[in-house]
Design a protein around this motif. Structure first.
Motif, short mmCIF file in Angstrom:
data_model
loop_
_atom_site.label_atom_id
_atom_site.label_comp_id
_atom_site.label_asym_id
_atom_site.label_seq_id
_atom_site.Cartn_x
_atom_site.Cartn_y
_atom_site.Cartn_z
N LEU A 72 0.82 -1.20 0.00
CA LEU A 72 0.00 0.00 0.00
C LEU A 72 0.86 1.25 0.00
O LEU A 72 2.02 1.23 0.39
CB LEU A 72 -0.96 0.01 1.19
N GLN A 73 0.24 2.31 -0.47
CA GLN A 73 0.90 3.61 -0.47
C GLN A 73 -0.18 4.66 -0.29
O GLN A 73 -1.19 4.64 -0.97
CB GLN A 73 1.66 3.85 -1.78
N THR A 74 0.05 5.57 0.65
CA THR A 74 -0.89 6.65 0.90
C THR A 74 -0.25 7.98 0.50
O THR A 74 0.94 8.03 0.18
CB THR A 74 -1.31 6.68 2.39
N HIS A 75 -1.03 9.03 0.56
CA HIS A 75 -0.55 10.35 0.11
C HIS A 75 0.65 10.85 0.90
O HIS A 75 1.41 11.67 0.41
CB HIS A 75 -1.70 11.36 0.19
N ASP A 76 0.84 10.36 2.11
CA ASP A 76 1.96 10.84 2.93
C ASP A 76 3.21 9.97 2.81
O ASP A 76 4.20 10.21 3.49
CB ASP A 76 1.53 10.95 4.39
N GLN A 79 7.34 6.18 -0.73
CA GLN A 79 7.47 4.83 -1.29
C GLN A 79 6.38 3.94 -0.72
O GLN A 79 5.94 4.13 0.41
CB GLN A 79 8.83 4.24 -0.94
N PRO A 80 5.95 2.94 -1.48
CA PRO A 80 4.98 1.99 -0.93
C PRO A 80 5.59 1.15 0.19
O PRO A 80 6.81 1.03 0.28
CB PRO A 80 4.60 1.11 -2.14
N VAL A 81 4.74 0.58 1.02
CA VAL A 81 5.16 -0.34 2.07
C VAL A 81 4.44 -1.66 1.87
O VAL A 81 3.40 -1.72 1.23
CB VAL A 81 4.88 0.22 3.49
N THR A 82 5.02 -2.71 2.41
CA THR A 82 4.42 -4.04 2.33
C THR A 82 3.99 -4.46 3.72
O THR A 82 4.77 -4.39 4.67
CB THR A 82 5.41 -5.07 1.73
#
Length: 151
Positions: A72-76, A79-82
């Motif tokens: 997932l990746q949010t506006h803040d 880089q994405p995280v798993t």
């Protein structure tokens, strides 16, 4: 006469809906209430989704562990995280390095997908015994888990 020793062959592979029966049995060891048909639907929905992945650990052809991931990746986030959403090794095969191999596969998948961070939640007090395993794998405890039931 040969003195060869045959070591069990451990294979980590992508999970499919055909693994639903074995995954259901593993999830029940964590006291997750589910059925094979519900698990089939969930696995089918995630099977080709770019941000979800399920792996299984097979020992000599028998499914003995599984891990589920979500990127997932949010506006803040730059880089994405798993996120590991579930990880379980059959209670008869724990302590043999299977969970460690699953975590290594998770790390590789996350890196390939551009994640620079891996995280999870161990849930309630009943599952807190998994915390030392995750700490040995390099995870650090950070913050608290808060939740609210929506009515």
């Amino acid at each position: 006469m040969s003195n060869q020793v045959c070591a069990p062959a451990l294979l980590i592979r992508k999970c499919s809906r055909e693994d639903a029966k074995e995954i259901t049995a593993l999830m029940r060891q964590l006291r997750y209430p589910t059925t094979v048909s519900v698990m089939e639907e969930r696995l089918a929905a995630c099977e080709n989704h770019p941000h979800f992945r399920n792996f299984v650990a097979e020992l000599d052809g028998e499914v003995v562990g599984t891990v589920s991931l979500r990127q997932l990746q949010t506006h803040d986030m730059e880089q994405p995280v798993t996120r590991i959403t579930a990880l379980v090794v059959d209670e008869n095969h724990r302590g043999k390095g299977i969970g460690k191999r699953l975590i290594h596969e998770v790390e590789s998948w996350g890196k390939r997908k551009g994640s620079q961070e891996l995280f999870l939640s161990t849930g309630d007090e009943e599952r807190i015994d998994a915390k030392p395993f995750y700490e040995r794998m390099g995870f650090e405890c950070s913050g608290y888990r808060l939740y609210k039931t929506l009515e």
